[in-house]
Write a protein that holds these residues in place. Sequence first.
Motif, short mmCIF file in Angstrom:
data_model
loop_
_atom_site.label_atom_id
_atom_site.label_comp_id
_atom_site.label_asym_id
_atom_site.label_seq_id
_atom_site.Cartn_x
_atom_site.Cartn_y
_atom_site.Cartn_z
N SER A 247 0.85 -1.19 0.00
CA SER A 247 0.00 0.00 0.00
C SER A 247 0.88 1.24 0.00
N ILE A 248 0.53 2.19 -0.85
CA ILE A 248 1.32 3.42 -0.96
C ILE A 248 0.38 4.59 -1.21
N ASP A 249 0.66 5.72 -0.59
CA ASP A 249 -0.09 6.95 -0.88
C ASP A 249 0.86 7.97 -1.47
N VAL A 250 0.42 8.63 -2.52
CA VAL A 250 1.23 9.71 -3.11
C VAL A 250 0.45 11.01 -2.98
N PRO A 251 0.89 11.90 -2.12
CA PRO A 251 0.17 13.18 -1.98
C PRO A 251 0.35 14.01 -3.25
N PRO A 252 -0.62 14.89 -3.54
CA PRO A 252 -0.51 15.68 -4.77
C PRO A 252 0.71 16.60 -4.71
N GLY A 253 1.38 16.71 -5.85
CA GLY A 253 2.52 17.62 -5.95
C GLY A 253 3.76 17.14 -5.24
N SER A 254 3.79 15.93 -4.72
CA SER A 254 4.96 15.48 -3.97
C SER A 254 5.84 14.60 -4.85
N ILE A 255 7.04 14.32 -4.35
CA ILE A 255 7.93 13.39 -5.04
C ILE A 255 8.18 12.23 -4.10
N VAL A 256 7.88 11.05 -4.54
CA VAL A 256 8.08 9.85 -3.73
C VAL A 256 9.17 9.01 -4.36
N ALA A 257 10.18 8.67 -3.57
CA ALA A 257 11.23 7.79 -4.06
C ALA A 257 10.87 6.36 -3.71
N LEU A 258 10.86 5.49 -4.70
CA LEU A 258 10.55 4.08 -4.47
C LEU A 258 11.87 3.32 -4.57
N LEU A 259 12.34 2.84 -3.42
CA LEU A 259 13.68 2.26 -3.38
C LEU A 259 13.61 0.77 -3.07
N GLY A 260 14.73 0.12 -3.25
CA GLY A 260 14.79 -1.29 -2.91
C GLY A 260 15.76 -2.02 -3.82
N PRO A 261 16.32 -3.11 -3.36
CA PRO A 261 17.27 -3.86 -4.18
C PRO A 261 16.56 -4.55 -5.34
N ASN A 262 17.35 -5.12 -6.22
CA ASN A 262 16.77 -5.83 -7.35
C ASN A 262 15.91 -6.99 -6.91
N GLY A 263 14.80 -7.15 -7.57
CA GLY A 263 13.93 -8.25 -7.20
C GLY A 263 12.96 -7.87 -6.10
N ALA A 264 13.04 -6.61 -5.62
CA ALA A 264 12.13 -6.22 -4.54
C ALA A 264 10.71 -6.01 -5.05
N GLY A 265 10.57 -5.73 -6.35
CA GLY A 265 9.22 -5.57 -6.89
C GLY A 265 8.89 -4.16 -7.34
N LYS A 266 9.90 -3.31 -7.50
CA LYS A 266 9.60 -1.91 -7.84
C LYS A 266 8.96 -1.81 -9.22
N THR A 267 9.59 -2.45 -10.22
CA THR A 267 9.03 -2.37 -11.56
C THR A 267 7.68 -3.06 -11.62
N THR A 268 7.54 -4.17 -10.91
CA THR A 268 6.26 -4.87 -10.88
C THR A 268 5.18 -3.96 -10.34
N LEU A 269 5.51 -3.19 -9.30
CA LEU A 269 4.52 -2.30 -8.71
C LEU A 269 4.09 -1.22 -9.71
#
Lengths: 281, 908
Positions: free
Chosen positions: A44-66
């Motif tokens: 679960s993730i919330d992105v507030p309007p106008g903000s910048i969220v960094a999505l981090l994690g090692p390879n295989g963590a699921g960033k691209t899948t998300l």
Amino acid sequence: MTNFSDALPDPETTGKPSAPVEPVLRVSNITAGYGRSTVLRDVSIDVPPGSIVALLGPNGAGKTTLLRAVAGLLRPVAGAVWLGGAEVTKLAPHQRARAGLCLIPEGRGIFRNLTVRENLRMQVAPGANGTAKDGTERVLTTFPVLRDRLGQTAGTMSGGQQQLLALARCYLTSPRVVMLDEVSMGLAPKVVDEIFSAIVTLASSGVALVLVEQYVNRALELASRAVLLDRGTVAYAGPTRDLDEAAVLRGYLGVDVDGVPPASPAVGETAVDADQSYASP
Amino acid sequence: MLPFIIAGLTTGSVYALAGVGLVLTYKTSGVFNFAHGALATVSAYLFYTLHVEHGMPWPIAAVVCVCVAGPVLGLVLEQITRRLSNVSLAIRVVSTVGVLLAIQAIVVIIYGTTETRTVPQYFPATEFHIGGAVVTLGQIIIFAVGAAATVALYVFFRVARTGVAMRAVVDDSALLDISGTSPTGVRRWAWIIGVTFASASGLLLVPFINLDSITLTFLVVAAFGAAAIGAFRSLPLTYLGGLLVGIGAALCSEYFTSGLLSGLSASLPFVVLFVVLLVSPRRWLAERTAVVRRDRAEWTAPWQVQGSFGLVLLVILCLVPSFAGIHLADYSQFLAMTILFLSLGLLVRSSGQVSLCHVTFMAIGVCAFAQLAVNHHWPWFLALLVAGAIAMPVGALLAIPAIRLSGLYLALATFGFGLLMQYMFYTENFMFGSTGLGVEVPMPNFPALGLDGSDKSFYYLCLVLTILVTGIVIMISRSRLGRLSRALADSPRGLATTGTSVNVTRVLIFCLSAFLAAIAGVLAAGAIGQASGDSYPPIQSLVYFALVIITLGGAPWYALTAAAGLMIVPSYLTSANTSNWLQVIFGLTAIAYAMTPPRLQGMPPSVAHRIDQLVRRRPAGARRPSAAPRPAAIAPQTTGGSLRARDIRVRFGGLVAVDGASVEAPPGRITGLIGPNGAGKTTMFNACSGLITPSRGLITINDHSMSRLGPAARARRGLGRTFQQMELFDSLSVRENVELGAEGGNAGLNPVRHLTSTRRTRHLVQNRASDAIARCDLTELADRTVGSLSTGQRRLVELARCLAGPFRILLLDEPSSGLDRAETVRFGEILEEAVAERGIGILLVEHDMALVTDVCDYVYVLDFGKPIFQGSPAEVMSSPVVKAAYLGDDEVERAATAAAGPNQEVSL
């Protein structure tokens, strides 16, 4: 190194009493994977309007899948996606794009066999031609290198130029949320600088950004919030300034910065408790 | 010569128009429309009905055919092919083959075959004189239409938004989707345009030919020929190709009027197709769609059920002569066709290769047999066997496109081959001859064996042979060749890494299939006593193919069902149109089957469950391991090998992926290769294992150069490998997967060893597999199907497959990807044990630094394709250069500039 985040007002520190703000992008309890393997578990993730969220994690963590699940390219087994307060979970990717969601995929999201001009034409949804002309002018002003190459086949440009073309879509379509998947991958540092300054320009126009970056430092400089994924679950979600860089490194490399590996998890030990071990003391 | 060229330009324009439409639909949807010509047939017959039968003025009839029927059919085909992106090639082919069969049969039912219909030329008959030859207005209009349509399409692709979108959907349809344009909508337009072109081409061609259901249907092959010249990709070249094929065919009909080559004119498109497929550079014809694997073992009924059913069936079959009466010959043919379907199933169902010319193998067998038995008076059984043997080299020849290219081109090559044989060779004296009487196919006459030339004795001979062939096919499926064949269907790449020469496997299976098909042909013809070319029309091959795909069950049940539907049903329902109605049913069933999602195909689980409960069999995933004594676990005796890659440079077009990297993996040690994303690690790996050829550099194993060897050859010299996207045989059990690791190298290049192995070798293979399975903690799971396991377990299966084989050095590509922490730790332990006990060497590409620090003795670091650091794990982890590479600091720029040299700019 330019400190990009100085260019942006930090929503967390403006001091106004925060009224509950509807997040422009909300991901709730997404479970997704490919075939039999589950990659994301209850994310679960919330992105507030106008903000910048960094999505981090090692390879295989699921960033691209998300990101793919949010864009609609991947159908989650469970969970929902909300864009600007409306649920988009059942919508096809092109419908989500028209609703204001823009995904810049990893690996140069351009049509290699089309010219630059044709790429720009395809980046806009059909029927949006009214705004297209102003958008094209804006793009060519922001990325002057493209102006001379309108007739060139996109695949013959250098990696950096291709990435700028891929980013052009954010300027053409006036999206509400832009998700950037490792846009600096494989590019020389000077080019990465140029791309990041384009990203800052984008952010200053009020668009919310979700940034997946392997170069953690750059992402953390820019972002106001960070989400750390670890093997498909959210290990940390909160303001960037509360994030401890050493702990992030540990998550990525599995070793302490001075080379000492962490203790192996004892049998029965549960997953890392979010918000605790990644917060700086 | 000029009149022929003009005629050639006319028909060539029609071929070009059809070809352009075909390439358009193929490129945008990834589905090759075998029914392209059948759609032209619909248009032609519709025009005939409206204009000739009902007197509608020809412009209106033409508009209805091209502008109404064309788009409607296009929409129908788009619906049918929409969900075919994730299915196997055989199903993708059968979807449009089903359309072809259904249309062709419906046309025959409605219009019959006795009446000769023609459509008079509807263009005004004005003539012009050009260079001494007469050109009609009609010919000029046809040429103009073809040229104008192609030019219009070319402009459309560059100017209109939908046109550009079509090129975009070919390039990257997911990107188009997230950019706001629906790929489905774009494909729909492509189908409408492509099928409209087919309708137009049918309309234009119809005044020049007799209207029948077959000729226009096979217009598609002329379109194929044109498309082949255009490399299935370029529209202008396809147009040119169509013109060339048309002119070539016309010139052939001028110069070759007798002898063998007289058939060249009609068969030139197929010849062109075949030659292009054989000689084109591989990269021109690379198929765009990925190979789809089966991930579930098909449910098979318990042996008790199959056995009892078989016994009952056998008793019935033995009693057939007593109740068959006049149908006895049909029952003999039914048995012969069972053999045919078994042979086709061996090819299509077991090894996943699509062949569309099996009726031609039958024809070859019959003609060879007739020559030997009748003209040269050979003994019957000897003639039978040799006739089968003659079909084998033909099968080998056809397998060559499969070796060079992918499955779709094998399907096209076999389809074209069947037509080529009919047009050029059927009327030759060494085949059926040109009198129309055909050849005589005698029954065997050995009173000592009870074969007295009667229908009854021949029937029993067929029964015996069918049982024999069934036994052979079942034995093959349980033999080494069966295992190799199933592995080939699941993952050719994975099979190559075990050391098997996949090409030998393919050709061998093709030859066996051809052999059995030829024998089936002889038996089927023998039941009637004679055979002519009309008995073996190429469209029958398509019917056979569709039947083999849609029938349920394992060997021999699907073959019996298919043969019964084909032979016995028409025997008892003797209306003139029975076989046509059957063909419609087969075609529609094939379409429906192709459109069903994979999880709904096969036996419904509730039915399967109930049958299993009858004999108290546990579900496939949870069967208790067999009670047979487990083979002793014996590790392969190998000494370690050292891999050395020196100064490797790999370029992809303008991009340098790897630049001067050197890696050494000595025996008895685990060496690591790390680097950020895009650093070139997997490229380096692929160069070492033989999947890519580096533009510079040397790769050696134990100081023997590997430069010219492919992956299978390197495997035979001791190089084992795992893949990031695992290449496992998902429909086989864990044990079978691991055994193939040991067996593959033994089979190697040797066809005999593909077929079978000695008992001693088999024991050795089983022992080694047991050892590897035990090492990797897979003993409990050994009988489970690999497709049903979790990612962590599958990674272990791939590792066990490597450990079972005689490999001296292993390349492991991100083996911990998808594993959790505990699984990764255990994986590392298994690696260390294997190295310590057997002294093999391991080169590990990894992102998981914990695993790297745990097990590696030495680590190389790449970034941007260049080596930036090497050393022990502790040194690497504390190196500021490495940290910077991962975190993206200025250190990277400094390190990259330092590596590039003082005068080189780091370019954009």
